[in-house]
Motif scaffolding. Structure first.
Motif, PDB file in Angstrom:
ATOM      1  N   ASN A 237      -1.998   6.055   9.478  1.00 23.83           N
ATOM      2  CA  ASN A 237      -3.045   5.479  10.323  1.00 23.83           C
ATOM      3  C   ASN A 237      -2.423   4.571  11.368  1.00 23.83           C
ATOM      4  OD1 ASN A 237      -5.067   6.674   8.671  1.00 23.83           O
ATOM      5  ND2 ASN A 237      -4.649   5.062   7.180  1.00 23.83           N
ATOM      6  N   GLY A 238      -1.626   5.139  12.216  1.00 17.46           N
ATOM      7  CA  GLY A 238      -0.984   4.320  13.241  1.00 17.46           C
ATOM      8  C   GLY A 238       0.233   3.630  12.681  1.00 17.46           C
ATOM      9  N   ARG A 239       1.134   3.269  13.581  1.00 16.94           N
ATOM     10  CA  ARG A 239       2.369   2.655  13.156  1.00 16.94           C
ATOM     11  C   ARG A 239       2.118   1.205  12.755  1.00 16.94           C
ATOM     12  NH1 ARG A 239       6.698   2.011  10.936  1.00 16.94           N
ATOM     13  NH2 ARG A 239       8.483   1.089  11.952  1.00 16.94           N
ATOM     14  N   THR A 240       2.482   0.840  11.534  1.00 13.96           N
ATOM     15  CA  THR A 240       2.401  -0.549  11.103  1.00 13.96           C
ATOM     16  C   THR A 240       3.775  -0.979  10.631  1.00 13.96           C
ATOM     17  OG1 THR A 240       1.692   0.277   8.955  1.00 13.96           O
ATOM     18  CG2 THR A 240      -0.014  -0.606  10.386  1.00 13.96           C
ATOM     19  N   LYS A 241       4.161  -2.199  11.013  1.00 18.05           N
ATOM     20  CA  LYS A 241       5.443  -2.708  10.550  1.00 18.05           C
ATOM     21  C   LYS A 241       5.318  -4.191  10.228  1.00 18.05           C
ATOM     22  CE  LYS A 241       6.536  -2.326  15.400  1.00 18.05           C
ATOM     23  NZ  LYS A 241       7.360  -1.777  16.443  1.00 18.05           N
ATOM     24  N   ARG A 242       6.284  -4.677   9.509  1.00 18.47           N
ATOM     25  CA  ARG A 242       6.290  -6.097   9.075  1.00 18.47           C
ATOM     26  C   ARG A 242       4.922  -6.539   8.619  1.00 18.47           C
ATOM     27  NH1 ARG A 242       8.031  -6.851  14.094  1.00 18.47           N
ATOM     28  NH2 ARG A 242       9.851  -5.591  14.338  1.00 18.47           N
ATOM     29  N   PRO A 243       4.327  -6.145   7.544  1.00 14.05           N
ATOM     30  CA  PRO A 243       4.852  -5.108   6.642  1.00 14.05           C
ATOM     31  C   PRO A 243       4.234  -3.752   6.945  1.00 14.05           C
ATOM     32  CG  PRO A 243       3.011  -6.233   5.611  1.00 14.05           C
ATOM     33  CD  PRO A 243       3.155  -6.829   6.976  1.00 14.05           C
ATOM     34  N   PRO A 244       4.905  -2.665   6.530  1.00  7.59           N
ATOM     35  CA  PRO A 244       4.297  -1.340   6.642  1.00  7.59           C
ATOM     36  C   PRO A 244       3.117  -1.226   5.671  1.00  7.59           C
ATOM     37  CG  PRO A 244       6.442  -1.215   5.547  1.00  7.59           C
ATOM     38  CD  PRO A 244       6.266  -2.622   5.995  1.00  7.59           C
ATOM     39  N   LEU A 245       2.043  -0.554   6.107  1.00  7.86           N
ATOM     40  CA  LEU A 245       0.833  -0.530   5.294  1.00  7.86           C
ATOM     41  C   LEU A 245       0.541   0.815   4.637  1.00  7.86           C
ATOM     42  CD1 LEU A 245      -1.489  -2.705   7.566  1.00  7.86           C
ATOM     43  CD2 LEU A 245      -0.255  -3.405   5.513  1.00  7.86           C
ATOM     44  N   ASP A 246       1.381   1.814   4.886  1.00  4.08           N
ATOM     45  CA  ASP A 246       1.209   3.052   4.128  1.00  4.08           C
ATOM     46  C   ASP A 246       2.576   3.674   3.851  1.00  4.08           C
ATOM     47  OD1 ASP A 246       1.928   4.780   6.389  1.00  4.08           O
ATOM     48  OD2 ASP A 246       0.007   4.167   7.222  1.00  4.08           O
ATOM     49  N   CYS A 247       2.569   4.767   3.079  1.00  2.00           N
ATOM     50  CA  CYS A 247       3.834   5.331   2.607  1.00  2.00           C
ATOM     51  C   CYS A 247       4.690   5.851   3.756  1.00  2.00           C
ATOM     52  CB  CYS A 247       3.562   6.462   1.624  1.00  2.00           C
ATOM     53  SG  CYS A 247       2.707   5.900   0.168  1.00  2.00           S
ATOM     54  N   VAL A 248       4.051   6.493   4.744  1.00  2.62           N
ATOM     55  CA  VAL A 248       4.819   7.031   5.867  1.00  2.62           C
ATOM     56  C   VAL A 248       5.493   5.894   6.621  1.00  2.62           C
ATOM     57  CG1 VAL A 248       4.706   8.348   8.005  1.00  2.62           C
ATOM     58  CG2 VAL A 248       3.294   9.021   6.072  1.00  2.62           C
ATOM     59  N   ASN A 249       4.719   4.835   6.895  1.00  3.42           N
ATOM     60  CA  ASN A 249       5.287   3.689   7.599  1.00  3.42           C
ATOM     61  C   ASN A 249       6.396   3.022   6.797  1.00  3.42           C
ATOM     62  OD1 ASN A 249       4.102   3.074  10.255  1.00  3.42           O
ATOM     63  ND2 ASN A 249       2.182   3.256   9.118  1.00  3.42           N
ATOM     64  N   ALA A 250       6.237   2.976   5.484  1.00  7.96           N
ATOM     65  CA  ALA A 250       7.276   2.368   4.652  1.00  7.96           C
ATOM     66  C   ALA A 250       8.592   3.107   4.835  1.00  7.96           C
ATOM     67  CB  ALA A 250       6.857   2.393   3.188  1.00  7.96           C
TER      68      ALA A 250
END
Lengths: 342, 97
Positions: free
Chosen positions: A191-204
């Protein structure tokens, strides 16, 4: 071509690194777990908290082994850098270019062209390889928009507009990320790029991969004597390795994104390889991290032909080749910087 | 390239045992012990010359012998293993601890 030496990853939190003559010795509670001659290693990446003995740090510095520390979740903490390599004149010229918007934007434009065109290549390739299983009209749209961004970048005159175009292109590209996942779609929702922290498995996984890649790019730049903290596109910020981040742009899609989606689609990772924290952040757990690193290390040794130097190189030497080309361009040995076009 | 180093050091005297210890330590510096007095060293040609020089300074040429087997770059095809094995491949293995 330089020989690609091995990388030592320390992931157990209670392992301590020390030196015995010319060996890197890994200890747990004072007992030797393993030992490696420093000559086969060019990189040590510690995910552990105990650290290393000063004498090992010295060994690493003297022999240009890069020693980096990351938290167990892959957040970069710092690295030891020995004597600075290369020529001070090269670095001075690098700073001059960084201060000069007209000159530095040329480098930035080239890197971003490479970035977007490699994203686009991945989109096209995925569409070709998996036609029928994916929403082709979405892929075609994204392809068209990325192509438009490429044309826009060619004409751009200032860095702020460049940042705008880059941001738009990245968002466009992220729209197909959900379709890059062919299996376990419920686990690997993007669901969109999330970082610091990543919020889903793909982003992790993306964050973890970008973190490893940045580290590789930073050592590559320092090996050829460039200052990894002064970038042409990323602005100066204390502690930010801007030049390394500039270089990372060329490889994000080619090295990390493809790798992450192949891990997912080959079912090498699943929901049991992730930890979810109370605040919703998602990280690879011990098992997941070790699968990731093992496959990453194998991927490093894949041979590819570098289109500019027309030579077969191992995948993880690409940042090093680009750093060398960058140094050549800065020194004026090359008329302009040739970015890595996948 | 990969080289295999094997040695036979005469340990009848105290000096002999000292030489053996020094030879062994030096080999550990350059490679991994795959069996007693058998080492596999992944080195570049310059390091190989360096290793030979250092070994030559330690041994007594009348009593001891050292042999080098040059396995080259594609050495993985030239090695077969039988029985207990806890060695690592310095070029390809993932060193993940």
């Amino acid at each position: 071509m330089r020989k690609l030496l091995n990388t030592l990853y320390i992931t157990q939190e209670d392992y301590y690194l020390s030196r015995e003559r010319d060996n890197i010795v890994i200890k747990q509670d004072g007992k030797i777990v393993n030992r490696f001659p420093y000559r086969i290693i060019e990189n040590i990446i510690c995910f552990s908290y105990l650290g290393t003995s000063p004498s090992l740090v010295q060994l690493c510095n003297e022999n240009n082994i890069s020693l980096s520390f990351l938290t167990p979740t892959g957040k970069f903490c710092g690295r030891f850098v020995g004597m600075t390599n290369g020529n001070v004149l090269l670095r001075r010229e690098q700073y001059r270019i960084a201060d000069d918007d007209i000159r530095s934007i040329e480098y930035a434009k080239r890197s971003l062209l490479a970035k977007i065109s490699s994203s686009r290549k991945y989109v096209l390739r995925f569409k070709r390889d998996h036609s029928g299983k994916i929403d082709e009209s979405l892929f075609n749209n994204v392809d068209k928009e990325l192509l438009k961004s490429i044309e826009l970048i060619k004409q751009v005159k200032d860095k702020d507009s460049l940042r705008g175009i880059e941001g738009n292109a990245a968002n466009t590209y992220f729209r197909v990320f959900n379709d890059f996942v062919l299996v376990n779609k419920d686990v690997f929702q993007f669901n969109g790029r999330t970082k610091r922290p990543p919020l889903d498995c793909v982003n992790a996984m993306l964050s973890f991969g970008y973190s490893l890649l940045t580290n590789e790019c930073q050592s590559a730049l320092e090996t050829v004597g460039l200052d990894s903290y002064v970038g042409f596109f990323h602005t100066d910020r204390p502690g930010r390795a801007s030049m390394a981040l500039d270089l990372v742009e060329e490889f994000r899609s080619y090295i990390v994104d493809r790798f992450v989606f192949s891990l997912i689609n080959k079912k090498q990772v699943s929901n049991k390889h992730f930890d979810i924290k109370e605040n919703g952040s998602v990280f690879l757990n011990d098992k997941g991290r070790s699968i990731f690193i093992k496959e990453w290390q194998n991927r490093k040794h894949t041979e590819v032909v570098h289109p500019f130097i027309n030579e077969k190189v191992k995948l993880m030497l690409l940042p090093y080749v680009q750093a060398q080309l960058m140094a050549k361009a800065i020194r004026d040995d090359l008329p302009s910087y040739p970015p890595f076009m996948a | 390239m990969m080289i295999l180093v094997t040695y036979d050091v005469n340990t009848e005297t105290k000096q002999g045992r000292k030489r053996l210890r020094h030879v062994a330590n030096l080999c550990v510096d350059y490679g991994q012990r795959v069996q007693n007095s058998v080492f596999e060293c992944s080195v570049v040609p310059a390091e190989f010359v360096e290793l030979k020089g250092k070994l030559a300074d330690i041994i007594n040429p009348e009593l001891d012998s050292i042999r080098f087997y040059l396995l080259g770059k594609n050495w993985q095809n030239r090695v077969e293993q039988m029985g207990n094995n806890d060695s690592y491949d310095p070029d390809k293995d993932v060193l993940l601890l």
